[in-house]
Design a protein around this motif. Structure first.
Motif, PDB file in Angstrom:
ATOM      1  N   LEU A 361       0.820  -1.213   0.000  1.00  0.00           N
ATOM      2  CA  LEU A 361       0.000   0.000   0.000  1.00  0.00           C
ATOM      3  C   LEU A 361       0.853   1.261   0.000  1.00  0.00           C
ATOM      4  O   LEU A 361       0.508   2.253  -0.662  1.00  0.00           O
ATOM      5  N   GLY A 362       1.970   1.257   0.721  1.00  0.00           N
ATOM      6  CA  GLY A 362       2.827   2.437   0.746  1.00  0.00           C
ATOM      7  C   GLY A 362       3.338   2.802  -0.635  1.00  0.00           C
ATOM      8  O   GLY A 362       3.341   3.977  -1.028  1.00  0.00           O
ATOM      9  N   SER A 363       3.756   1.803  -1.401  1.00  0.00           N
ATOM     10  CA  SER A 363       4.214   2.066  -2.767  1.00  0.00           C
ATOM     11  C   SER A 363       3.084   2.581  -3.633  1.00  0.00           C
ATOM     12  O   SER A 363       3.264   3.505  -4.439  1.00  0.00           O
ATOM     13  N   ALA A 364       1.905   1.983  -3.476  1.00  0.00           N
ATOM     14  CA  ALA A 364       0.760   2.438  -4.263  1.00  0.00           C
ATOM     15  C   ALA A 364       0.399   3.877  -3.925  1.00  0.00           C
ATOM     16  O   ALA A 364       0.083   4.686  -4.811  1.00  0.00           O
ATOM     17  N   GLU A 365       0.456   4.220  -2.649  1.00  0.00           N
ATOM     18  CA  GLU A 365       0.118   5.586  -2.240  1.00  0.00           C
ATOM     19  C   GLU A 365       1.114   6.597  -2.779  1.00  0.00           C
ATOM     20  O   GLU A 365       0.727   7.673  -3.251  1.00  0.00           O
ATOM     21  N   VAL A 366       2.391   6.282  -2.703  1.00  0.00           N
ATOM     22  CA  VAL A 366       3.388   7.249  -3.145  1.00  0.00           C
ATOM     23  C   VAL A 366       3.318   7.457  -4.659  1.00  0.00           C
ATOM     24  O   VAL A 366       3.667   8.528  -5.169  1.00  0.00           O
ATOM     25  N   LEU A 367       2.808   6.445  -5.385  1.00  0.00           N
ATOM     26  CA  LEU A 367       2.666   6.557  -6.838  1.00  0.00           C
ATOM     27  C   LEU A 367       1.292   7.076  -7.258  1.00  0.00           C
ATOM     28  O   LEU A 367       1.042   7.264  -8.448  1.00  0.00           O
ATOM     29  N   GLY A 368       0.401   7.282  -6.287  1.00  0.00           N
ATOM     30  CA  GLY A 368      -0.924   7.799  -6.606  1.00  0.00           C
ATOM     31  C   GLY A 368      -1.848   6.779  -7.246  1.00  0.00           C
ATOM     32  O   GLY A 368      -2.783   7.152  -7.971  1.00  0.00           O
ATOM     33  N   ILE A 369      -1.632   5.482  -6.973  1.00  0.00           N
ATOM     34  CA  ILE A 369      -2.451   4.439  -7.597  1.00  0.00           C
ATOM     35  C   ILE A 369      -3.114   3.539  -6.547  1.00  0.00           C
ATOM     36  O   ILE A 369      -3.494   2.401  -6.839  1.00  0.00           O
ATOM     37  N   ALA A 370      -3.256   4.037  -5.314  1.00  0.00           N
ATOM     38  CA  ALA A 370      -3.799   3.220  -4.227  1.00  0.00           C
ATOM     39  C   ALA A 370      -5.283   2.899  -4.410  1.00  0.00           C
ATOM     40  O   ALA A 370      -5.786   1.989  -3.754  1.00  0.00           O
ATOM     41  N   ASP A 371      -5.983   3.604  -5.290  1.00  0.00           N
ATOM     42  CA  ASP A 371      -7.370   3.249  -5.573  1.00  0.00           C
ATOM     43  C   ASP A 371      -7.458   2.012  -6.464  1.00  0.00           C
ATOM     44  O   ASP A 371      -8.555   1.458  -6.654  1.00  0.00           O
ATOM     45  N   ASP A 372      -6.324   1.594  -7.020  1.00  0.00           N
ATOM     46  CA  ASP A 372      -6.298   0.436  -7.922  1.00  0.00           C
ATOM     47  C   ASP A 372      -5.594  -0.776  -7.322  1.00  0.00           C
ATOM     48  O   ASP A 372      -6.008  -1.916  -7.546  1.00  0.00           O
ATOM     49  N   VAL A 373      -4.499  -0.556  -6.593  1.00  0.00           N
ATOM     50  CA  VAL A 373      -3.664  -1.670  -6.149  1.00  0.00           C
ATOM     51  C   VAL A 373      -3.128  -1.412  -4.743  1.00  0.00           C
ATOM     52  O   VAL A 373      -3.282  -0.333  -4.185  1.00  0.00           O
ATOM     53  N   GLY A 374      -2.479  -2.430  -4.174  1.00  0.00           N
ATOM     54  CA  GLY A 374      -1.775  -2.262  -2.912  1.00  0.00           C
ATOM     55  C   GLY A 374      -2.484  -2.810  -1.698  1.00  0.00           C
ATOM     56  O   GLY A 374      -1.884  -2.918  -0.631  1.00  0.00           O
ATOM     57  N   SER A 375      -3.769  -3.171  -1.825  1.00  0.00           N
ATOM     58  CA  SER A 375      -4.520  -3.693  -0.698  1.00  0.00           C
ATOM     59  C   SER A 375      -5.659  -4.565  -1.214  1.00  0.00           C
ATOM     60  O   SER A 375      -6.042  -4.479  -2.390  1.00  0.00           O
ATOM     61  N   LEU A 376      -6.182  -5.391  -0.336  1.00  0.00           N
ATOM     62  CA  LEU A 376      -7.344  -6.216  -0.677  1.00  0.00           C
ATOM     63  C   LEU A 376      -8.582  -5.532  -0.125  1.00  0.00           C
ATOM     64  O   LEU A 376      -9.082  -5.853   0.955  1.00  0.00           O
ATOM     65  N   ARG A 377      -9.044  -4.541  -0.871  1.00  0.00           N
ATOM     66  CA  ARG A 377     -10.227  -3.766  -0.488  1.00  0.00           C
ATOM     67  C   ARG A 377     -11.202  -3.726  -1.648  1.00  0.00           C
ATOM     68  O   ARG A 377     -10.815  -3.844  -2.820  1.00  0.00           O
ATOM     69  N   VAL A 378     -12.447  -3.535  -1.338  1.00  0.00           N
ATOM     70  CA  VAL A 378     -13.457  -3.431  -2.387  1.00  0.00           C
ATOM     71  C   VAL A 378     -13.078  -2.319  -3.363  1.00  0.00           C
ATOM     72  O   VAL A 378     -12.710  -1.211  -2.958  1.00  0.00           O
ATOM     73  N   GLY A 379     -13.154  -2.618  -4.646  1.00  0.00           N
ATOM     74  CA  GLY A 379     -12.839  -1.651  -5.685  1.00  0.00           C
ATOM     75  C   GLY A 379     -11.431  -1.747  -6.221  1.00  0.00           C
ATOM     76  O   GLY A 379     -11.143  -1.215  -7.300  1.00  0.00           O
ATOM     77  N   ARG A 380     -10.540  -2.420  -5.473  1.00  0.00           N
ATOM     78  CA  ARG A 380      -9.161  -2.573  -5.947  1.00  0.00           C
ATOM     79  C   ARG A 380      -9.061  -3.817  -6.823  1.00  0.00           C
ATOM     80  O   ARG A 380      -9.856  -4.757  -6.707  1.00  0.00           O
ATOM     81  N   TYR A 381      -8.063  -3.830  -7.721  1.00  0.00           N
ATOM     82  CA  TYR A 381      -7.839  -5.028  -8.520  1.00  0.00           C
ATOM     83  C   TYR A 381      -7.497  -6.202  -7.612  1.00  0.00           C
ATOM     84  O   TYR A 381      -6.780  -6.045  -6.617  1.00  0.00           O
ATOM     85  N   ALA A 382      -7.992  -7.371  -7.967  1.00  0.00           N
ATOM     86  CA  ALA A 382      -7.717  -8.585  -7.202  1.00  0.00           C
ATOM     87  C   ALA A 382      -6.351  -9.136  -7.602  1.00  0.00           C
ATOM     88  O   ALA A 382      -6.226 -10.194  -8.224  1.00  0.00           O
ATOM     89  N   ASP A 383      -5.309  -8.371  -7.256  1.00  0.00           N
ATOM     90  CA  ASP A 383      -3.923  -8.779  -7.460  1.00  0.00           C
ATOM     91  C   ASP A 383      -3.434  -9.320  -6.122  1.00  0.00           C
ATOM     92  O   ASP A 383      -3.238  -8.545  -5.176  1.00  0.00           O
ATOM     93  N   PHE A 384      -3.245 -10.628  -6.019  1.00  0.00           N
ATOM     94  CA  PHE A 384      -2.929 -11.190  -4.714  1.00  0.00           C
ATOM     95  C   PHE A 384      -2.024 -12.416  -4.829  1.00  0.00           C
ATOM     96  O   PHE A 384      -1.901 -13.029  -5.904  1.00  0.00           O
ATOM     97  N   LEU A 385      -1.405 -12.754  -3.688  1.00  0.00           N
ATOM     98  CA  LEU A 385      -0.487 -13.881  -3.593  1.00  0.00           C
ATOM     99  C   LEU A 385      -1.071 -14.933  -2.666  1.00  0.00           C
ATOM    100  O   LEU A 385      -1.698 -14.603  -1.651  1.00  0.00           O
ATOM    101  N   VAL A 386      -0.835 -16.178  -3.003  1.00  0.00           N
ATOM    102  CA  VAL A 386      -1.200 -17.308  -2.148  1.00  0.00           C
ATOM    103  C   VAL A 386       0.102 -17.930  -1.643  1.00  0.00           C
ATOM    104  O   VAL A 386       0.893 -18.460  -2.429  1.00  0.00           O
TER     105      VAL A 386
END
Length: 452
Positions: A361-386
């Motif tokens: 999330l910190g990287s996403a915030e500093v790049l201004g893209i936290a509404d898209d990536v960086g966390s598992l929240r509603v509205g964000r892309y489902a980019d995740f690791l198992v």
């Protein structure tokens, strides 16, 4: 429609509203974005096109690299005992000979390597297609005039074709140029990028070059491009341990040009002073921190505790794959923590949970893209690791953050998903062209090596 249901895992959502781990489930819509996240079991009547039972696993957002040079993927293990400029010369001896098609395959190789290692989004500094000359251990720069647009655009196509979400960063003109010529080049670059219709492409940014510039005019040009197109600018600045006073003096060039602000993100930002940190923080600037690269190149240890205390946003990057060599975000997290703890003699100087947040999330915030990536929240892309802490077994999971960051590694990374689609399963990418990419890079690098 629900495209995917994931359930049974211990979730590290990196959602500021629910940071504590919990066993739960989430769903993904047809657009690849998360539609629901909840603790416990999913509703019995919830239907999905695909269901992933992740019981016993830890699921977390894909890593976000706030600072990357994907084109260097074929140049690892070079400049082994060199600082920044000596290493750049060793690495660019190969890439200087590359044409647009070569650089496409090099970049695609780097992008698919990132995906395999759990990095689902990257800020990518494109290769400029200009020779790099080091006058000394403290002085260097790119030689030439206008970077070729097609050469840089090939690197954007490579990221899209590999399936890597990205911010595409381009360098402005170098050498003798007019403002009009340089901005015309930006016009074409931005127009070409805007024509790429892909959710993987999150925007264009400027690769600032004041660190190598001869005059303040470079900072003024960067500001003109930032203002005209609303672009983020990430310059490499205050990086190497050599020529520190000259680097610090260039910080004033950005101040005098009016660049300081939320759209300016300093790459590395190691050779700082308390005054520089305070001024950058007051203006709202951010920074990207590259622990493995900074150690490999003997650049130093960034003053992360002071930078964060001043209020600056901090993201974490993997930098060049040829100076982190294995592009491992788990190692990057641990090395960052360990460097700070060792040099400060304080085990609490960088908490484990904070370190993971900075690399997502910190990287996403500093790049201004936290509404898209960086966390598992509603509205964000489902980019995740198992991640499976049982294979190989790391012992009982007393604390999910502790196990994930300190005990797990690439060997525990079982799957990588992007927008709710599987992109890496075990050691294999699902891209049927992944093998072709490897063959192309090896063949092209060998051809270039034979010409040196």
């Amino acid at each position: 429609m629900t495209k995917l249901l994931v359930h049974g895992a211990t979730l590290l959502t990196i959602d500021p509203d629910r940071l504590d781990p919990f066993v739960g489930w989430f769903t993904v819509g047809d657009d690849g974005r998360i539609t629901a996240v909840s603790a416990g079991e999913p509703p019995v009547d919830l239907a999905a096109d695909e269901t992933l039972d992740a019981t016993g696993m830890i699921v977390a957002p894909g890593f976000v690299s706030a600072h990357s040079h994907l084109f260097t993927s074929g140049s690892r293990g070079l400049g082994m005992d060199q600082a920044l400029y000596g290493w750049i010369q060793a690495m660019t001896a190969f890439t200087e000979k590359a044409d647009a098609e070569d650089i496409y395959w090099m970049t695609r190789h780097g992008a698919q390597d990132f995906l395999r290692n759990g990095i689902t989004t990257a800020y990518d500094f494109t290769d400029v297609g200009l020779p790099f000359e080091a006058q000394s251990s403290t002085s260097s720069g790119y030689v030439g005039t206008i970077p070729p647009v097609e050469y840089q655009h090939a690197q954007l196509r490579a990221k899209v074709d590999a399936g890597l979400r990205h911010v595409h960063s381009v360098m402005l003109a170098q050498g003798a140029f007019s403002f009009d010529e340089a901005l015309a080049h930006v016009d074409e670059t931005v127009a070409r990028a805007a024509a790429v219709e892909s959710p993987l492409h999150l925007g264009v940014a400027v690769s600032g070059t004041v660190q190598w510039a001869e005059s303040e005019a470079t900072a003024e040009l960067e500001v003109a491009a930032m203002r005209k197109y609303g672009l983020l600018n990430q310059p490499h600045l205050l990086e190497t341990a050599f020529g520190v006073e000259a680097q610090q003096a260039r910080f004033a060039w950005y101040r005098d040009a009016g660049a300081l602000g939320p759209e300016l993100v300093f790459g590395h930002f190691i050779q700082t002073t308390p005054e520089i940190i305070a001024e950058a923080a007051a203006a709202g600037c951010g920074m990207s921190w590259q622990p493995l690269s900074n150690g490999r190149l003997a650049s130093g240890v960034a003053s992360i505790p002071e930078i964060r205390a001043a209020g600056m946003r901090v993201g974490v990057g993997l930098d060049d794959q040829s100076c982190t060599d294995n592009a491992d975000p788990f190692s990057n997290c641990r090395f960052g923590m360990y460097m700070l703890r060792a040099t400060r003699h304080d085990p609490g100087v960088m908490p484990v949970r904070d370190m993971l947040m900075l690399h997502t999330l910190g990287s996403a915030e500093v790049l201004g893209i936290a509404d898209d990536v960086g966390s598992l929240r509603v509205g964000r892309y489902a980019d995740f690791l198992v991640v499976d802490p049982r294979d190989p077994d790391t012992g009982p999971v007393w604390d999910a953050y502790g196990t994930y960051v300190l005990a797990c590694s690439l060997r525990n990374l079982k799957q990588v998903w992007s927008a709710g689609s599987l992109v890496a399963d075990g050691t294999r990418l699902t891209d049927p062209e992944a093998g072709e990419v490897v063959a192309e890079v090896h063949g092209r690098m060998q051809r270039i090596a034979a010409s040196l």
